[in-house]
Design an enzyme around this catalytic site. Structure first.
Site, PDB file in Angstrom:
ATOM      1  N   CYS A  89     -32.311  10.580 -41.269  1.00  0.00           N
ATOM      2  CA  CYS A  89     -33.608  10.928 -41.134  1.00  0.00           C
ATOM      3  C   CYS A  89     -34.403  11.243 -42.480  1.00  0.00           C
ATOM      4  CB  CYS A  89     -33.679  11.920 -40.052  1.00  0.00           C
ATOM      5  SG  CYS A  89     -33.054  11.623 -38.374  1.00  0.00           S
ATOM      6  N   GLN A 157     -26.265  13.264 -32.717  1.00  0.00           N
ATOM      7  CA  GLN A 157     -27.448  14.030 -32.673  1.00  0.00           C
ATOM      8  C   GLN A 157     -27.606  14.548 -31.292  1.00  0.00           C
ATOM      9  OE1 GLN A 157     -30.878  11.951 -33.280  1.00  0.00           O
ATOM     10  NE2 GLN A 157     -30.352  10.177 -32.480  1.00  0.00           N
ATOM     11  N   HIS A 341     -41.287   9.473 -35.047  1.00  0.00           N
ATOM     12  CA  HIS A 341     -40.175   9.556 -35.893  1.00  0.00           C
ATOM     13  C   HIS A 341     -39.765   8.323 -36.653  1.00  0.00           C
ATOM     14  CE1 HIS A 341     -36.790  10.875 -38.592  1.00  0.00           C
ATOM     15  NE2 HIS A 341     -36.178  11.432 -37.479  1.00  0.00           N
ATOM     16  N   CYS A 371     -33.857  17.788 -40.683  1.00  0.00           N
ATOM     17  CA  CYS A 371     -32.425  17.574 -40.473  1.00  0.00           C
ATOM     18  C   CYS A 371     -31.953  16.090 -40.754  1.00  0.00           C
ATOM     19  CB  CYS A 371     -32.211  18.063 -38.946  1.00  0.00           C
ATOM     20  SG  CYS A 371     -33.084  17.271 -37.803  1.00  0.00           S
ATOM     21  N   GLY A 373     -28.466  13.266 -40.428  1.00  0.00           N
ATOM     22  CA  GLY A 373     -27.244  12.739 -39.975  1.00  0.00           C
ATOM     23  C   GLY A 373     -26.231  13.266 -40.835  1.00  0.00           C
TER      24      GLY A 373
END
Length: 385
Positions: A89, A157, A341, A371, A373
């Site tokens: 991300c 996630q 996103h 945040c 991965g």
């Protein structure tokens, strides 16, 4: 070490998956903000040093180094190289870091950094599906070294954010209250025209002039949604939307600013990245923010605006609880729950919006974190000039 300035920052609208930007090829999506920056600066494209874009799921139309190809699609000089970054991300934010580091080290003077993602073209699950066709179940299955350290527990996630819910004791009502606030802030910002200066049109999709994600929250509908995981607290309403978008920023050295008559709009004050528990995965912005503030010598009280990616509501709520930050300064125009996103592009989209909002409100310092991965997080602090 020299300074790294942000000279310009633009983005496309954020389209909902399968909606207004779904038919746009990812190369054309990425080329749109790059072309706009080239046009605005008027600098001969031969004089740029590099293009760095974030993008994950680099398959099909997003394969073959989309940064280089988007630059060429935008009309840039064939002599300028490009590279594509994958840090989950945080890919778009890491692209900005790499560009700033190149400028600060003196090895580059003009770098375009940003990100692109078409989740309509390449759905989030597509790469996992493709991997399974070759006999691979997930990135961890079959690794004896990984299993020795972390066992065979599920790494995802969705499990990670539910671990955060349990760790910080959030209720579903709290998550949904946060989600409603995100939608309301985004709707208000869109209605007030706060995004208009940062959004540029996409050729072939000119009718899409604003972000498609924000919607009037319907509490009855929100409360009726099934959780993403059985027994979990998060639903689709308190998680980020899958989206299509691209964003680009021009990072320049003082020498380039003077040579080409450019006007810097912000200075990169600090950049860093830290890691945390890869199983919980999404809590890393907490230690990463603490680290960045210590390294920069700033306090949260001195930060005027914060953009923290709303991958899930619990990510932001945990960060707020641990840092003690003022919620009124955080995601003031809504976040990914409302705006979407587009994974590889989000880091650059957040930075673009942060810069424009600092300019609109007259703030000095802005902090961005997200945040990622693997239990990672980037932090960037910029100073408006």
């Amino acid at each position: 070490m020299t300074e790294a300035y942000i000279v310009d920052a633009v983005r496309t609208p954020v389209g909902r998956r399968g909606k207004g930007l779904a038919h746009v090829h990812p190369l054309d999506l990425a080329a749109a903000p790059i072309r706009e920056i080239i046009s605005r600066t008027g600098v001969d494209t031969e004089l740029y040093d590099e293009v760095i874009l974030g993008c994950i799921d680099q398959l099909g139309p997003q394969a073959m180094d989309i940064a280089r190809n988007a630059w060429l699609a935008a009309g840039g000089s064939e002599s300028v190289p490009g590279t594509t970054v994958e840090r989950q991300c945080g890919s778009g934010q890491q692209a900005i870091h790499y560009a700033a580091q190149a400028v600060m080290s003196g090895t580059s003077d003009l770098v375009i950094a940003g990100g692109v993602q078409s989740m309509s073209a390449i759905p989030l699950s597509y790469s996992n599906k493709a991997a399974r066709e070759f006999g691979f179940e997930d990135p961890f299955t079959g690794s004896a070294s990984w299993a020795e350290r972390y066992g065979d527990q599920e790494i995802s996630q969705f499990r990670g954010v539910e671990m955060m819910v349990e760790r910080w004791g959030f209720t579903r009502d709290q998550l949904e209250e946060f989600a409603v606030t995100s939608q309301q802030r985004a709707l208000a910002a869109r209605a007030a025209g706060h995004f208009e200066r940062e959004i540029i049109p996409v050729p072939g999709a000119e009718s899409v002039t604003q972000d498609e994600g924000p919607r009037e929250p319907d509490l009855d509908k929100i409360r009726s949604l099934d959780p993403i995981l059985p027994g979990g607290a998060h639903t689709a309403a308190s998680a980020s939307q899958m989206s299509d978008a691209a964003a680009a920023l021009l990072i320049a050295s003082p020498a380039a600013v003077e040579r080409h008559g450019l006007k810097p709009r912000a200075r990169i004050h600090h950049l860093s990245a830290r890691g945390a528990d890869p199983v919980m995965m999404l809590s890393a912005p907490i230690p990463a923010t603490k680290y960045a503030l210590e390294k920069s010598g700033l306090t949260l009280e001195e930060i005027d605006l914060v953009e923290i990616n709303e991958a899930f509501a619990a990510v932001v709520l945990a960060w707020l609880q641990e840092t003690g930050a003022d919620p009124a300064k955080v995601n003031v125009n809504g976040g990914a729950i409302a705006l979407g996103h587009p994974i590889g592009a989000t880091g650059a989209r957040l930075m673009t919006s942060l810069l424009h909002e600092l300019e609109r409100t007259g703030g000095r310092y802005g902090l961005q974190t997200m945040c990622e991965g693997g239990g990672q997080a980037n932090v960037t602090i910029i100073e408006r000039l």
